[in-house]
Motif scaffolding. Structure first.
Motif, PDB file in Angstrom:
ATOM      1  N   UNK A   1       0.845  -1.201   0.000  1.00  0.00           N
ATOM      2  CA  UNK A   1       0.000   0.000   0.000  1.00  0.00           C
ATOM      3  C   UNK A   1       0.877   1.246   0.000  1.00  0.00           C
ATOM      4  N   UNK A   2       0.501   2.242  -0.798  1.00  0.00           N
ATOM      5  CA  UNK A   2       1.186   3.528  -0.800  1.00  0.00           C
ATOM      6  C   UNK A   2       0.531   4.448   0.216  1.00  0.00           C
ATOM      7  N   UNK A   3       1.358   5.067   1.050  1.00  0.00           N
ATOM      8  CA  UNK A   3       0.873   6.011   2.048  1.00  0.00           C
ATOM      9  C   UNK A   3       1.445   7.386   1.719  1.00  0.00           C
ATOM     10  N   UNK A   4       0.557   8.308   1.396  1.00  0.00           N
ATOM     11  CA  UNK A   4       0.971   9.638   0.978  1.00  0.00           C
ATOM     12  C   UNK A   4       0.588  10.621   2.071  1.00  0.00           C
ATOM     13  N   UNK A   5       1.581  11.291   2.617  1.00  0.00           N
ATOM     14  CA  UNK A   5       1.341  12.203   3.741  1.00  0.00           C
ATOM     15  C   UNK A   5       1.425  13.645   3.270  1.00  0.00           C
ATOM     16  N   UNK A   6       0.408  14.421   3.621  1.00  0.00           N
ATOM     17  CA  UNK A   6       0.384  15.845   3.339  1.00  0.00           C
ATOM     18  C   UNK A   6       0.420  16.601   4.660  1.00  0.00           C
ATOM     19  N   UNK A   7       1.334  17.557   4.766  1.00  0.00           N
ATOM     20  CA  UNK A   7       1.435  18.388   5.966  1.00  0.00           C
ATOM     21  C   UNK A   7       1.280  19.848   5.544  1.00  0.00           C
ATOM     22  N   UNK A   8       0.299  20.563   6.082  1.00  0.00           N
ATOM     23  CA  UNK A   8       0.120  21.972   5.711  1.00  0.00           C
ATOM     24  C   UNK A   8       1.372  22.800   6.013  1.00  0.00           C
ATOM     25  N   UNK A  19     -10.108  19.641  -4.665  1.00  0.00           N
ATOM     26  CA  UNK A  19     -10.740  18.371  -5.020  1.00  0.00           C
ATOM     27  C   UNK A  19      -9.763  17.371  -5.628  1.00  0.00           C
ATOM     28  N   UNK A  20      -8.531  17.814  -5.918  1.00  0.00           N
ATOM     29  CA  UNK A  20      -7.513  16.890  -6.435  1.00  0.00           C
ATOM     30  C   UNK A  20      -6.985  15.964  -5.347  1.00  0.00           C
ATOM     31  N   UNK A  21      -7.265  16.274  -4.071  1.00  0.00           N
ATOM     32  CA  UNK A  21      -6.788  15.392  -2.992  1.00  0.00           C
ATOM     33  C   UNK A  21      -7.722  14.200  -2.914  1.00  0.00           C
ATOM     34  N   UNK A  22      -7.411  13.206  -3.730  1.00  0.00           N
ATOM     35  CA  UNK A  22      -8.205  11.969  -3.850  1.00  0.00           C
ATOM     36  C   UNK A  22      -7.266  10.812  -4.133  1.00  0.00           C
ATOM     37  N   UNK A  23      -7.506   9.642  -3.540  1.00  0.00           N
ATOM     38  CA  UNK A  23      -6.639   8.493  -3.814  1.00  0.00           C
ATOM     39  C   UNK A  23      -6.561   8.136  -5.298  1.00  0.00           C
ATOM     40  N   UNK A  66      -4.105   2.969  -2.093  1.00  0.00           N
ATOM     41  CA  UNK A  66      -3.573   4.299  -1.792  1.00  0.00           C
ATOM     42  C   UNK A  66      -4.274   4.907  -0.583  1.00  0.00           C
ATOM     43  N   UNK A  67      -3.476   5.339   0.385  1.00  0.00           N
ATOM     44  CA  UNK A  67      -3.990   6.016   1.571  1.00  0.00           C
ATOM     45  C   UNK A  67      -3.353   7.390   1.668  1.00  0.00           C
ATOM     46  N   UNK A  68      -4.180   8.405   1.850  1.00  0.00           N
ATOM     47  CA  UNK A  68      -3.702   9.770   2.034  1.00  0.00           C
ATOM     48  C   UNK A  68      -3.900  10.156   3.491  1.00  0.00           C
ATOM     49  N   UNK A  69      -2.825  10.621   4.120  1.00  0.00           N
ATOM     50  CA  UNK A  69      -2.903  11.114   5.501  1.00  0.00           C
ATOM     51  C   UNK A  69      -2.627  12.614   5.470  1.00  0.00           C
TER      52      UNK A  69
END
Length: 270
Positions: A1-8, A19-23, A66-69
């Motif tokens: 599984x891919x884990x994609x982390x976004x930090x402001x 709306x582009x923040x989608x798996x 795909x998981x987005x955190x």
């Protein structure tokens, strides 16, 4: 599984529409490709990297893997997960308006509050909000009569007004209280409120089911008492206790099929 982390990258002033923040849109992309995805802030289209640091761990080419955190406060970021069809988004803080709107599949977990219009016209998947929710969650958008048609919304805290407006399918559960005109124009689906409601519950309802375990402060006059049920079963869900059952809203039509179960209105009609 891919884990994609976004930090402001700090506090966001003017709201961002992302709306582009989608798996399904992140799946299979490199860090640089994700950073180049465009979002709107006011009249400007800007790269995602201007607002978030991006880090990728693991591999996975499909949206399902795909998981987005999102680690931080994104209450000023709108439309996260809008239209997503698979995969998972976990938000470790409050989320902005339209979170999970029009989603058809996948899972969104918000570990804080969520803004108004979250789960708007949702068709499938799971949206779970650990905190409170704003107005119009799971509702039809302005000018539309058909709201959520499938999927599941779970709100651990309170919800504001017009929750589930135009609800046609799926289910919404609120563990706290709701405010005004919850389930307005509901035609199908199931809405469970474990706390209290203020007024207008089920107004103009013509189908579907509402269950309220707490108090309705101003009961809608268009609902007619149908009797008392013990441990009623609604689909696969069995309620515990003694409930008054109502049908309505007769104020909106002669043959409504909306069902309202209230645990705090047992004395009505007796």
């Amino acid at each position: 599984m891919a884990e994609i982390k976004l930090v402001p990258r700090g506090k966001i002033g003017i709201t961002v529409e992302a709306e582009v923040i989608r798996p399904d849109l992140f799946a299979g992309k490199t860090k640089e490709q994700i950073e180049e995805l465009l979002v709107w802030q006011g009249p400007k289209e800007l790269p995602l990297s201007q607002f978030f640091e991006v880090d990728i761990q693991g591999n996975g080419g499909s949206p399902e893997e795909t998981k987005i955190i999102i680690d931080g406060d994104v209450s000023r970021v709108k439309r996260i997960g809008q239209g997503m069809n698979s995969g998972m988004i976990e938000i470790l803080g409050p989320a902005g308006m339209h979170t999970g709107a029009e989603m058809t599949g996948g899972k969104i977990l918000v570990r804080g509050d969520a803004g108004s219009w979250s789960g708007m016209e949702m068709k499938g998947g799971l949206l779970q909000i650990s905190g409170n929710a704003g107005d119009h969650v799971g509702s039809a958008y302005r000018g539309s009569w058909r709201g959520m048609t499938g999927g599941q919304i779970i709100i651990k805290g309170d919800a504001r007004s017009q929750l589930g407006g135009g609800l046609a399918g799926g289910s919404i559960t609120v563990e706290g209280n709701v405010e005004n005109f919850c389930a307005i124009r509901q035609t199908g689906g199931l809405l469970i409120i474990k706390g209290n409601a203020v007024r207008g519950l089920g107004a103009e309802m013509s189908g579907g089911t509402v269950v309220i375990l707490g108090e309705v402060k101003n009961f809608s006059p268009g609902f007619v008492h149908q009797g008392i049920e013990i441990n009623p079963k609604i689909g696969e869900i069995e309620l515990e206790g003694r409930f008054a059952r109502f049908m309505g809203d007769y104020a909106a039509g002669k043959n409504p099929k909306g069902m309202l179960y209230s645990r705090m209105a047992q004395e009505v009609g007796e």
